[in-house]
Design an enzyme around this catalytic site. Structure first.
Site, mmCIF file in Angstrom:
data_model
loop_
_atom_site.group_PDB
_atom_site.id
_atom_site.type_symbol
_atom_site.label_atom_id
_atom_site.label_comp_id
_atom_site.label_asym_id
_atom_site.label_seq_id
_atom_site.Cartn_x
_atom_site.Cartn_y
_atom_site.Cartn_z
ATOM 1 N N SER A 259 -4.932 -0.611 8.684
ATOM 2 C CA SER A 259 -3.628 -0.578 9.347
ATOM 3 C C SER A 259 -3.215 0.872 9.548
ATOM 4 O O SER A 259 -3.924 1.791 9.132
ATOM 5 C CB SER A 259 -2.590 -1.294 8.485
ATOM 6 N N LYS A 260 -2.051 1.029 10.161
ATOM 7 C CA LYS A 260 -1.582 2.374 10.533
ATOM 8 C C LYS A 260 -1.558 3.351 9.359
ATOM 9 O O LYS A 260 -1.717 4.556 9.560
ATOM 10 C CB LYS A 260 -0.180 2.276 11.144
#
Ligand code: GLU
Length: 489
Positions: A259-260
């Protein structure tokens, strides 16, 4: 596997960006089709109208173009199974949902959102899983007809068998089984007339002749519900190829779903960060798949097609490693022609180093073999853009036996020769410094170091003294040498 023509599809939801996991799904589906002379379809799954993002379809199609994943049917190219955007297929899903009702495999449900919320709250209070209680599953046909004619709002739900087990064999993960009583009577058609993903993709995969469903393993355990739909219609089930999870490494070393927090996770972010499309494709091809009997790592698309097969796909989660991506990218950057590299890096160099007289072509040439991303060049040229503060410690160098005093002497002695130099380019300057070293008895390494430090004003540089002097040009090189002499005095 060649007894049937393989048809795969990529069925993204238009979210506005292409997550690396989605791109990997597209790539593997494409490879499976192309490696076997099959067909590859693109279908846009936009039935979740609440989550629609403007321009998102274009992002998907552009990514496919940039990565070279061409498709035989889909938006823009058309095909015999269109339309390829689910929101344009609404009536198809209604027809099939009603067909399932007629077959006794689905039913109308009139439960209000309030009732469903109440069920949910009760389950939460009792700490149980809850879910729909099948309230409308056995309504009498007359009651259903009557409520429909009154225009009551409804959904259509799948009638999951109450007993037994549903199994299927995934090509990667093997046999997956689920007790039917564990499954919900899921919604197929929503109150707004749109189908759910769960229903629409099954209908479309069947109608579009998809033989192999390739997608992320988050769908592994919902697939029993989907195979029940195939069975309910009497359609042959497709092959399933679920791909391993994609993970990222956290700062504390733990791994979690990519994820980010791990860095750039969309294709667009990676392009922004200076990665080349083919390097990204090459790297993600190996995130969950490896070639049989070979350690080859650099693959172009044609080579991937040659090497790809389902049995090379791994079950274990793959960890996205930015260091490894950097390595792939630097390999692809080295493969660019000098002109191509220069074109890509030039806007950045012009922006960072705007002053006249600099030889930015030469600078680009020096950076070509030294950067792992185009953007990395930005951090490497600060010393060109500005005269960095003096770092006296650099002038004391054990290997070349230099001291600030020796460097000062070298600079004082080479300076007039440089002033007299009429052909300001690397080879000539190199010969000039070498000749001075030979004549003066100072080690050539010490001469190069002194001049390099004087012009660059930092110890680590992309290129040697004379290459850098070519970048700076005569005036700036001499100005920097004079400045260094003044500082060392
Ligand atoms: N629209 C779904 C997604 O983007 C597709 C899943 C599938 O390939 O079936 O996750």
């Amino acid at each position: 596997m060649n007894e049937e023509k393989i048809v795969t599809r990529f069925a993204p939801s238009p979210t506005g960006f292409m997550h690396i996991g989605n791109l990997r799904t597209a790539l593997y589906a494409w490879l499976l089709a192309r490696a076997n002379g099959g067909r590859f379809i693109v279908r846009i799954e936009d039935t979740d109208q609440v989550r629609l993002v403007e321009g998102a379809v274009e992002v998907i199609l552009q990514t496919l173009r940039q990565t070279g994943l061409d498709y035989d049917e889909g938006p823009e190219v058309g095909g015999e199974h269109g339309p390829y955007v689910q929101s344009e297929r609404k009536e198809i899903y209604r027809k099939y949902a009603e067909e399932l009702v007629a077959k006794g495999q689905a039913y109308y449900c009139f439960c209000t959102p309030e009732r469903l919320q109440q069920l949910h709250d009760e389950a939460a209070a009792a700490d149980s899983v809850g879910g729909y209680d099948r309230h409308c599953r056995n309504l009498l046909p007359e009651e259903v007809a009557e409520r429909l004619s009154r225009g009551e709002s409804y959904v259509i739900r799948q009638k999951i068998p109450l007993e037994g087990v549903t199994s299927y064999t995934d090509e990667v993960f093997g046999e997956i089984s689920m007790e039917n009583k564990e499954m919900q009577d899921q919604i197929l058609l929503k109150a707004d007339g749109y189908p759910t993903y769960n229903f629409a993709h099954v209908v479309d995969d069947y109608l579009m002749g998809v033989t192999h469903v390739v997608r992320g393993s988050e769908y592994l355990t919902s697939t029993p519900k989907y195979v029940l739909l195939y069975d309910a219609f009497g359609w042959p089930r497709p092959h399933y190829v679920h791909l391993p999870l994609l993970m990222g490494q956290n700062e504390d070393g733990k791994i979690s779903k990519l994820s980010k927090r791990h860095g750039a996770v969309s294709f667009q972010d990676l392009l922004q960060a200076g990665y080349l499309p083919q390097a990204i494709v090459n790297y993600i091809a190996l995130l969950g798949w490896c070639p049989k009997d070979s350690n080859q790592e650099i693959f172009n698309l044609a080579e991937l097609c040659q090497a790809f097969s389902i049995d090379g796909i791994s079950k274990s989660p793959s960890v996205f490693d930015y260091g490894k991506l950097n390595w792939f990218n630097s390999e692809y950057i080295k493969q660019l022609s000098p002109t191509n590299f220069a074109e890509r890096v030039m806007p950045l160099l012009k922006q960072k180093c705007p002053s006249d007289g600099l030889n930015l072509d030469k600078l680009a040439q020096l950076l070509h073999t030294r950067v792992s991303t185009i953007n990395e060049a930005a951090n490497m040229v600060d010393f060109v853009a500005e005269r960095l503060p003096l770092d006296l410690a650099n002038y004391t160098n054990k290997k070349n036996k230099t001291t600030p005093e020796l460097c000062l002497r070298i600079l004082q002695e080479v300076q007039p020769r440089l002033v007299a130099c009429a052909d300001w380019q690397n080879d000539t300057l190199f010969e000039l410094l070498k000749a001075y070293a030979a004549e003066s008895g100072v080690k050539a390494g010490a001469v190069m170091l002194a001049v390099r430090l004087a012009v660059a004003r930092q110890a680590v540089t992309p290129g040697g003294a004379t290459e850098l002097m070519e970048v700076f040009g005569k005036a700036e090189s001499l100005a920097r040498i004079e400045l260094a002499m003044a500082e060392l005095q």
